[in-house]
Design a protein around this motif. Structure first.
Motif, short mmCIF file in Angstrom:
data_model
loop_
_atom_site.label_atom_id
_atom_site.label_comp_id
_atom_site.label_asym_id
_atom_site.label_seq_id
_atom_site.Cartn_x
_atom_site.Cartn_y
_atom_site.Cartn_z
N SER A 35 -2.83 -25.12 63.20
CA SER A 35 -3.55 -23.84 63.18
C SER A 35 -4.68 -23.81 62.15
O SER A 35 -5.49 -22.89 62.15
CB SER A 35 -2.58 -22.69 62.90
OG SER A 35 -1.97 -22.85 61.63
N ASP A 36 -4.76 -24.82 61.30
CA ASP A 36 -5.82 -24.91 60.28
C ASP A 36 -6.99 -25.78 60.73
O ASP A 36 -7.85 -26.13 59.93
CB ASP A 36 -5.26 -25.47 58.97
CG ASP A 36 -4.24 -24.54 58.34
OD1 ASP A 36 -4.34 -23.32 58.54
OD2 ASP A 36 -3.34 -25.05 57.65
N THR A 37 -6.99 -26.18 62.01
CA THR A 37 -8.04 -27.07 62.50
C THR A 37 -8.86 -26.38 63.58
O THR A 37 -8.34 -25.58 64.35
CB THR A 37 -7.45 -28.38 63.06
OG1 THR A 37 -6.55 -28.07 64.12
CG2 THR A 37 -6.72 -29.16 61.98
N PHE A 38 -10.14 -26.73 63.63
CA PHE A 38 -11.07 -26.10 64.57
C PHE A 38 -12.03 -27.13 65.12
O PHE A 38 -12.46 -28.03 64.41
CB PHE A 38 -11.88 -25.00 63.86
CG PHE A 38 -11.01 -23.99 63.18
CD1 PHE A 38 -10.53 -22.89 63.88
CD2 PHE A 38 -10.63 -24.16 61.85
CE1 PHE A 38 -9.70 -21.97 63.26
CE2 PHE A 38 -9.81 -23.24 61.23
CZ PHE A 38 -9.35 -22.14 61.92
N ARG A 39 -12.40 -26.99 66.39
CA ARG A 39 -13.41 -27.85 67.03
C ARG A 39 -14.59 -26.96 67.40
O ARG A 39 -14.43 -25.99 68.13
CB ARG A 39 -12.84 -28.51 68.28
CG ARG A 39 -11.75 -29.52 67.96
CD ARG A 39 -11.22 -30.20 69.20
NE ARG A 39 -12.24 -31.13 69.67
CZ ARG A 39 -12.50 -31.33 70.96
NH1 ARG A 39 -11.88 -30.67 71.89
NH2 ARG A 39 -13.42 -32.20 71.31
N LEU A 40 -15.76 -27.32 66.91
CA LEU A 40 -16.96 -26.54 67.20
C LEU A 40 -17.81 -27.26 68.24
O LEU A 40 -18.05 -28.45 68.14
CB LEU A 40 -17.78 -26.34 65.92
CG LEU A 40 -17.07 -25.60 64.79
CD1 LEU A 40 -18.00 -25.50 63.59
CD2 LEU A 40 -16.63 -24.23 65.23
N PRO A 41 -18.31 -26.51 69.22
CA PRO A 41 -19.16 -27.12 70.24
C PRO A 41 -20.57 -27.37 69.74
O PRO A 41 -20.99 -26.83 68.73
CB PRO A 41 -19.16 -26.07 71.36
CG PRO A 41 -19.01 -24.77 70.63
CD PRO A 41 -18.10 -25.09 69.46
N ILE A 42 -21.28 -28.19 70.51
CA ILE A 42 -22.70 -28.39 70.28
C ILE A 42 -23.42 -27.36 71.14
O ILE A 42 -23.09 -27.18 72.31
CB ILE A 42 -23.15 -29.80 70.72
CG1 ILE A 42 -22.39 -30.86 69.95
CG2 ILE A 42 -24.65 -29.98 70.57
CD1 ILE A 42 -22.62 -32.26 70.48
N GLU A 43 -24.40 -26.70 70.60
CA GLU A 43 -25.19 -25.77 71.39
C GLU A 43 -26.07 -26.57 72.35
O GLU A 43 -26.76 -27.50 71.93
CB GLU A 43 -26.06 -24.90 70.48
CG GLU A 43 -25.26 -23.92 69.65
CD GLU A 43 -24.51 -22.91 70.52
OE1 GLU A 43 -25.05 -22.45 71.54
OE2 GLU A 43 -23.36 -22.62 70.16
N PRO A 44 -26.07 -26.26 73.66
CA PRO A 44 -26.87 -27.02 74.62
C PRO A 44 -28.35 -27.10 74.26
O PRO A 44 -29.00 -28.11 74.52
CB PRO A 44 -26.67 -26.25 75.93
CG PRO A 44 -25.40 -25.53 75.76
CD PRO A 44 -25.29 -25.21 74.29
N GLN A 45 -28.89 -26.08 73.61
CA GLN A 45 -30.29 -26.10 73.23
C GLN A 45 -30.55 -27.22 72.21
O GLN A 45 -31.59 -27.85 72.22
CB GLN A 45 -30.74 -24.76 72.62
CG GLN A 45 -30.61 -23.59 73.54
CD GLN A 45 -29.21 -22.99 73.56
OE1 GLN A 45 -28.28 -23.50 72.95
NE2 GLN A 45 -29.04 -21.90 74.27
N VAL A 46 -29.60 -27.47 71.34
CA VAL A 46 -29.73 -28.53 70.34
C VAL A 46 -29.73 -29.89 71.03
O VAL A 46 -30.53 -30.76 70.71
CB VAL A 46 -28.60 -28.45 69.29
CG1 VAL A 46 -28.64 -29.64 68.35
CG2 VAL A 46 -28.69 -27.14 68.52
N VAL A 47 -28.86 -30.07 72.02
CA VAL A 47 -28.80 -31.32 72.76
C VAL A 47 -30.11 -31.56 73.49
O VAL A 47 -30.69 -32.64 73.44
CB VAL A 47 -27.62 -31.32 73.75
CG1 VAL A 47 -27.65 -32.56 74.63
CG2 VAL A 47 -26.30 -31.22 73.01
N ALA A 48 -30.62 -30.52 74.17
CA ALA A 48 -31.87 -30.66 74.93
C ALA A 48 -33.03 -30.98 74.00
O ALA A 48 -33.85 -31.85 74.31
CB ALA A 48 -32.14 -29.37 75.70
#
Length: 94
Positions: free
Chosen positions: A66-79
């Motif tokens: 419960s102390d761990t988190f996964r953050l996504p990459i914003e598609p605009q950053v990838v593009a």
């Protein structure tokens, strides 16, 4: 708070950091895996840096799930990154 990415070098670095913090008696309260994935317009999830190493780092640090988190990459950053890479190589940019 520990921050890593799915890349192997980042994982190695954060594992060393965990050992150092443990030796110094610094409490570790959370783990974040940044740039873990992104979802395209069709709803498909992509892992541009490979599979997650979050669980292995979490266990090594002795943190709860419960102390761990996964953050996504914003598609605009990838593009934008893709456009920049192609432009630097003299390729056409859409």
């Amino acid at each position: 708070v520990l921050v890593t990415t799915p890349q192997r070098l980042s994982t190695v670095d954060v594992l060393k950091g965990v050992d150092m913090l443990r030796e110094l008696g610094v409490p570790m309260i959370s783990l974040v895996e940044n740039m873990a994935h992104f979802t395209d317009d069709t709803g498909r999830t992509h892992l541009p840096f490979g599979g997650s190493q979050l669980e292995a780092v979490r266990r090594h640090a002795g943190l709860r799930e419960s102390d761990t988190f996964r953050l996504p990459i914003e598609p605009q950053v990838v593009a934008e990154s893709w456009r920049r890479d192609h432009a630097q190589h003299g390729e056409g940019v859409p």
